[in-house]
Design an enzyme around this catalytic site. Sequence first.
Site, PDB file in Angstrom:
ATOM      1  N   GLY A 129      47.465  35.480  35.357  1.00  0.00           N
ATOM      2  CA  GLY A 129      47.000  35.431  36.800  1.00  0.00           C
ATOM      3  C   GLY A 129      46.351  34.014  37.017  1.00  0.00           C
ATOM      4  O   GLY A 129      46.809  33.616  38.455  1.00  0.00           O
ATOM      5  N   ASP A 173      51.110  41.903  20.267  1.00  0.00           N
ATOM      6  CA  ASP A 173      50.868  40.355  20.628  1.00  0.00           C
ATOM      7  C   ASP A 173      50.962  39.554  19.619  1.00  0.00           C
ATOM      8  O   ASP A 173      51.052  38.451  19.455  1.00  0.00           O
ATOM      9  CB  ASP A 173      49.592  40.393  21.496  1.00  0.00           C
ATOM     10  CG  ASP A 173      49.593  40.477  22.830  1.00  0.00           C
ATOM     11  OD1 ASP A 173      50.739  40.071  23.364  1.00  0.00           O
ATOM     12  OD2 ASP A 173      48.870  40.922  23.623  1.00  0.00           O
ATOM     13  N   LEU A 226      46.553  32.076  31.088  1.00  0.00           N
ATOM     14  CA  LEU A 226      45.145  32.010  31.503  1.00  0.00           C
ATOM     15  C   LEU A 226      44.847  33.191  32.558  1.00  0.00           C
ATOM     16  O   LEU A 226      45.396  33.314  33.614  1.00  0.00           O
ATOM     17  CB  LEU A 226      44.988  30.704  32.251  1.00  0.00           C
ATOM     18  CG  LEU A 226      45.482  29.224  31.547  1.00  0.00           C
ATOM     19  CD1 LEU A 226      45.225  28.341  32.532  1.00  0.00           C
ATOM     20  CD2 LEU A 226      44.636  29.397  30.378  1.00  0.00           C
ATOM     21  N   GLY A 227      44.024  34.106  31.914  1.00  0.00           N
ATOM     22  CA  GLY A 227      43.809  35.366  32.882  1.00  0.00           C
ATOM     23  C   GLY A 227      42.173  35.570  32.371  1.00  0.00           C
ATOM     24  O   GLY A 227      41.400  34.715  32.051  1.00  0.00           O
ATOM     25  N   ARG A 258      51.874  48.051  24.771  1.00  0.00           N
ATOM     26  CA  ARG A 258      51.488  46.724  24.238  1.00  0.00           C
ATOM     27  C   ARG A 258      50.228  46.978  23.714  1.00  0.00           C
ATOM     28  O   ARG A 258      49.365  47.748  24.036  1.00  0.00           O
ATOM     29  CB  ARG A 258      51.062  45.942  25.423  1.00  0.00           C
ATOM     30  CG  ARG A 258      50.317  44.585  25.134  1.00  0.00           C
ATOM     31  CD  ARG A 258      49.761  43.856  26.295  1.00  0.00           C
ATOM     32  NE  ARG A 258      49.034  42.822  25.661  1.00  0.00           N
ATOM     33  CZ  ARG A 258      47.967  42.176  26.350  1.00  0.00           C
ATOM     34  NH1 ARG A 258      47.542  42.839  27.477  1.00  0.00           N
ATOM     35  NH2 ARG A 258      47.149  41.051  25.846  1.00  0.00           N
ATOM     36  N   ARG A 305      38.366  33.680  41.447  1.00  0.00           N
ATOM     37  CA  ARG A 305      38.635  33.688  42.742  1.00  0.00           C
ATOM     38  C   ARG A 305      37.054  33.755  43.580  1.00  0.00           C
ATOM     39  O   ARG A 305      36.518  32.908  44.437  1.00  0.00           O
ATOM     40  CB  ARG A 305      39.441  34.899  43.166  1.00  0.00           C
ATOM     41  CG  ARG A 305      40.978  34.694  42.963  1.00  0.00           C
ATOM     42  CD  ARG A 305      41.689  36.060  43.224  1.00  0.00           C
ATOM     43  NE  ARG A 305      41.358  36.962  42.245  1.00  0.00           N
ATOM     44  CZ  ARG A 305      41.599  38.145  42.050  1.00  0.00           C
ATOM     45  NH1 ARG A 305      42.594  38.388  42.945  1.00  0.00           N
ATOM     46  NH2 ARG A 305      41.311  39.190  41.217  1.00  0.00           N
ATOM     47  N   GLY A 310      46.546  31.260  35.535  1.00  0.00           N
ATOM     48  CA  GLY A 310      47.770  29.919  35.326  1.00  0.00           C
ATOM     49  C   GLY A 310      48.472  29.853  36.343  1.00  0.00           C
ATOM     50  O   GLY A 310      49.200  29.015  36.932  1.00  0.00           O
ATOM     51  N   ASN A 316      50.996  48.550  29.766  1.00  0.00           N
ATOM     52  CA  ASN A 316      50.504  47.356  29.178  1.00  0.00           C
ATOM     53  C   ASN A 316      48.959  47.320  29.757  1.00  0.00           C
ATOM     54  O   ASN A 316      48.917  46.964  30.900  1.00  0.00           O
ATOM     55  CB  ASN A 316      51.111  46.231  29.732  1.00  0.00           C
ATOM     56  CG  ASN A 316      50.662  44.499  29.470  1.00  0.00           C
ATOM     57  OD1 ASN A 316      49.679  44.509  29.001  1.00  0.00           O
ATOM     58  ND2 ASN A 316      51.164  43.655  30.191  1.00  0.00           N
TER      59      ASN A 316
END
Length: 406
Positions: free
Chosen positions: A330, A154, A209-210, A97, A285, A332, A16
Amino acid sequence: MTAAGESAGTVILTFNGGSSSLKFGLFDVAGGKAEPLLTGEIETEGGGAVRLHAASATGRFHVDHSLGEAVPGSWIGHVVDVLERSDLPAPAAIGHRLVHGGPRLLAPVLIDDAVLDQLESVRSFAPVHIPAALATISAAQGYFPGCPQIACFDTSFHTTMPAVASTLPLPKALRDRGVRRYGFHGLSCESIVRHLGPALPERLIIAHLGNGASVTAVRAGRSVDTSMGLTPTGGLIMGRRTGDLDPGILLHLLRDCGYTPATLATLVDRESGMLGISGIDSDLRRLNAAAPTEPDAALAIAMFGHSLAKMLAAMACSLGGVDMIVFTGGIGEHDCGVRATAATALAWMGVALDPARNAAGAETISGDSSRVVLRVLAAQEDAQIALHSADLLGASNRSLRDDEPV
């Protein structure tokens, strides 16, 4: 790796890949379940350094070390080394993927030369992702000659969208060439629907969400609308991607600012989004850490939250209301601030967050008075790839047996 026959079911290796990372997993698939034997990831860190970490499900095997500045073309070799050291079963098939397969490849498929040619022809539909996926497939074919390779898309999950959602406002001649809304993060959405099982509501919104981010409206387990369009660049503001943008801006940049199609592609896919707004980073972050003293970092975070809230409300409109919102990916799964921002903005819809549950990362974070259930669930794209790959491998093997002379 040991002999493939030493597992309870069908052993599937999954890849992936993203633009700057490669997740991998070894799964034992049986009875409609994909049990992880080993999972891992190769990801880029600050300064171009690359790190590999992997662990077996039993905990008896674990690696976590730097790969220096290993180029993506070498990553599969490191994965193979991990698998050989793990003493786990060899794969019966390898699932990949694929973010996009264009208008012709919309369901899982055994990879052959014709499939590779078709993927090459639609590189422009996902220029950040497809080249990396093709390189991964090529490397896997080299390391696992004769092992069936399977592409899982996807876009598959979104083939159920009605025309009112999938059609773009362009002339029919372009629509006939496959220019339409495809939608992405479908493997993640499928895994959420599978995870919910009997708890699946009639009206569900999934916020993946990433670094890439999208929001999907799901009615009775089927996609009916989604935020991304022809490519994974549209929709929400993302880490490095613009999300939805006035097309006139692109024309202005081409006509008056010296941009070319190539430099424009770099701008909208790699230099914009939260990175472009903040001028610091695409990683939320780092932006959270910088926000108290860097106004542009705070602005990037606020704009992302605003974009998310608007898209959640839009998907609620597509569904005629909403029973549950699931946060995944990540950001989310791990950023309680983003979830709180979205919930606060949707209070008018009867959304009520439980701050303590949210801060603790509980699976259900809505308050007892909330008219909409809020959940945080891990995306299980790799397990979904393994399930699709095992199903297709089984169907292929049955077909071969049926074709044998009696």
